[in-house]
Design a protein around this motif. Structure first.
Motif, PDB file in Angstrom:
ATOM      1  N   PRO A   1       0.828  -1.212   0.000  1.00 55.77           N
ATOM      2  CA  PRO A   1       0.000   0.000   0.000  1.00 55.77           C
ATOM      3  C   PRO A   1       0.869   1.272   0.000  1.00 55.77           C
ATOM      4  CG  PRO A   1      -0.311  -1.312   2.006  1.00 55.77           C
ATOM      5  CD  PRO A   1       0.702  -2.003   1.180  1.00 55.77           C
ATOM      6  N   THR A   2       0.462   2.265  -0.775  1.00 54.17           N
ATOM      7  CA  THR A   2       1.194   3.532  -0.858  1.00 54.17           C
ATOM      8  C   THR A   2       0.917   4.372   0.386  1.00 54.17           C
ATOM      9  OG1 THR A   2      -0.652   4.650  -1.888  1.00 54.17           O
ATOM     10  CG2 THR A   2       0.910   3.551  -3.366  1.00 54.17           C
ATOM     11  N   GLU A   7      -2.666   6.971   4.541  1.00 52.95           N
ATOM     12  CA  GLU A   7      -3.275   8.214   5.042  1.00 52.95           C
ATOM     13  C   GLU A   7      -4.800   8.133   4.978  1.00 52.95           C
ATOM     14  OE1 GLU A   7      -1.971  11.053   6.187  1.00 52.95           O
ATOM     15  OE2 GLU A   7       0.162  11.002   5.635  1.00 52.95           O
ATOM     16  N   GLU A   8      -5.291   7.614   3.862  1.00 54.23           N
ATOM     17  CA  GLU A   8      -6.745   7.506   3.683  1.00 54.23           C
ATOM     18  C   GLU A   8      -7.350   6.527   4.677  1.00 54.23           C
ATOM     19  OE1 GLU A   8      -6.811   8.649  -1.020  1.00 54.23           O
ATOM     20  OE2 GLU A   8      -7.433   6.602  -0.452  1.00 54.23           O
ATOM     21  N   ASP A 181      -2.953  -3.940   7.040  1.00 58.56           N
ATOM     22  CA  ASP A 181      -3.186  -2.527   6.684  1.00 58.56           C
ATOM     23  C   ASP A 181      -3.450  -1.681   7.925  1.00 58.56           C
ATOM     24  OD1 ASP A 181      -2.800  -2.978   4.034  1.00 58.56           O
ATOM     25  OD2 ASP A 181      -4.931  -2.958   3.475  1.00 58.56           O
ATOM     26  N   VAL A 182      -4.258  -2.221   8.856  1.00 57.11           N
ATOM     27  CA  VAL A 182      -4.567  -1.468  10.081  1.00 57.11           C
ATOM     28  C   VAL A 182      -3.284  -1.270  10.906  1.00 57.11           C
ATOM     29  CG1 VAL A 182      -5.890  -1.469  12.243  1.00 57.11           C
ATOM     30  CG2 VAL A 182      -6.983  -2.226  10.133  1.00 57.11           C
ATOM     31  N   GLU A 183      -2.437  -2.301  10.940  1.00 54.94           N
ATOM     32  CA  GLU A 183      -1.154  -2.179  11.647  1.00 54.94           C
ATOM     33  C   GLU A 183      -0.293  -1.078  11.041  1.00 54.94           C
ATOM     34  OE1 GLU A 183       0.688  -6.062  11.614  1.00 54.94           O
ATOM     35  OE2 GLU A 183      -0.220  -6.617  13.525  1.00 54.94           O
ATOM     36  N   LEU A 184      -0.247  -1.046   9.698  1.00 52.63           N
ATOM     37  CA  LEU A 184       0.520   0.008   9.023  1.00 52.63           C
ATOM     38  C   LEU A 184      -0.023   1.382   9.389  1.00 52.63           C
ATOM     39  CD1 LEU A 184       1.062  -1.442   5.419  1.00 52.63           C
ATOM     40  CD2 LEU A 184       2.826  -0.930   7.122  1.00 52.63           C
TER      41      LEU A 184
END
Ligand code: 4D8
Length: 255
Positions: A1-2, A7-8, A181-184
């Motif tokens: 993921p970028t 951020e989004e 993703d949530v961890e990131l």
């Protein structure tokens, strides 16, 4: 993921937290002077055990309902299978309620907003589970002391909910992908706030949450032995579906 993707993700988790929080931080500051009087506390303490349990089950279920709404707006949650959504909520919704309790906790006098005013642990005396209530208040105190921002609370709540190690998951890999993703997003926020030391402290809190929730289930089993009818006929269906193992109500299928 970028990084724009991350951020989004942070922004949407924060938005769902804000929209499902019932009270915002500013409102809570204003409410702080509302404390139960000695007489009011006595009235709660003089309630019968089953009456107080029922009141707490109702209040707790209200709070859980907002957590269910929060979960639904975490990107990726609704794309999970229905059974996995339910499995995550069964094991995680009480944990998120306890995380949210720390927002509403006043460290100066160890009170929490309950049933319209601020209450200390002694108000819950008639539940007859003083050890559990004391642990819940200790936990809140400890989490409150970390002085998390609202955005950090939001990301931590999502992290607590999206957990691929929960029992009974059908598609663990899919949960794990959402989890990553949530961890990131979580580490991104802590890095941005220059508070990476919180990471370790918050992972320690996760273990405490797990203990508190098993204690809640244990207390409920004990209470149900003495008051099976109260649980069966007077407790909210959602409470039973989440916390009573052999229940036949399925209110969550309306997810
Ligand atoms: O925003 O929804 O208004 C606690 C419950 C909080 C339990 C609630 C409770 C909360 C746990 C009632 C009973 C935390 C807020 C109010 C009601 C979470 C205890 C206190 C929400 C944050 C503060 C303010 C008893 C709300 C732990 C355990 C449950 C039994 C059924 C015995």
């Amino acid at each position: 993921p970028t990084s724009t993707h991350i951020e989004e993700l942070c922004a949407s988790i924060f938005r769902s937290h804000r929209e499902t929080s019932q009270y915002c931080v500013e409102e809570l500051q204003i409410l702080r002077w509302k404390i139960f009087s000695r007489e009011e506390v006595l009235a709660y303490q003089n309630k019968s055990m089953d009456e107080m349990w029922q009141l707490c089950a109702v209040r707790l279920t209200d709070a859980v309902q907002y957590v269910v709404e929060f979960a639904k707006h975490i990107p990726g949650f609704r794309q999970l299978g229905q059974n996995d959504q339910i499995a995550l909520l069964k094991s995680g919704s009480m944990e998120v309620v306890l995380v949210r309790m720390s927002r509403i906790f006043n460290m100066e006098n160890s009170t929490v907003f309950f049933d319209g005013k601020f209450a200390g642990p002694e108000l819950f005396k008639s539940l007859a589970c003083g050890d559990f209530i004391a642990s819940v208040f200790d936990f809140s105190h400890g989490l409150c002391a970390l002085r998390l921002t609202e955005q950090q609370v939001a990301l931590f709540s999502a992290l607590v909910l999206i957990n691929a190690d929960r029992p009974c998951l059908e598609d663990r890999d899919r949960v794990l992908r959402v989890r990553k993703d949530v961890e990131l997003a979580f580490t991104h926020i802590l890095h941005r706030d220059n508070q990476e030391s919180l990471l370790h402290k918050l992972y320690q809190k996760v273990a405490l949450l797990k203990n508190l929730c098993s204690l809640h289930i244990e207390k409920l089993r004990w209470f149900r032995q003495y008051y099976p009818v109260t649980v069966h006929s007077l407790f909210p269906p959602l409470y039973k579906e989440l916390f009573v193992s052999d229940t036949d109500t399925h209110t969550m299928v309306t997810l």
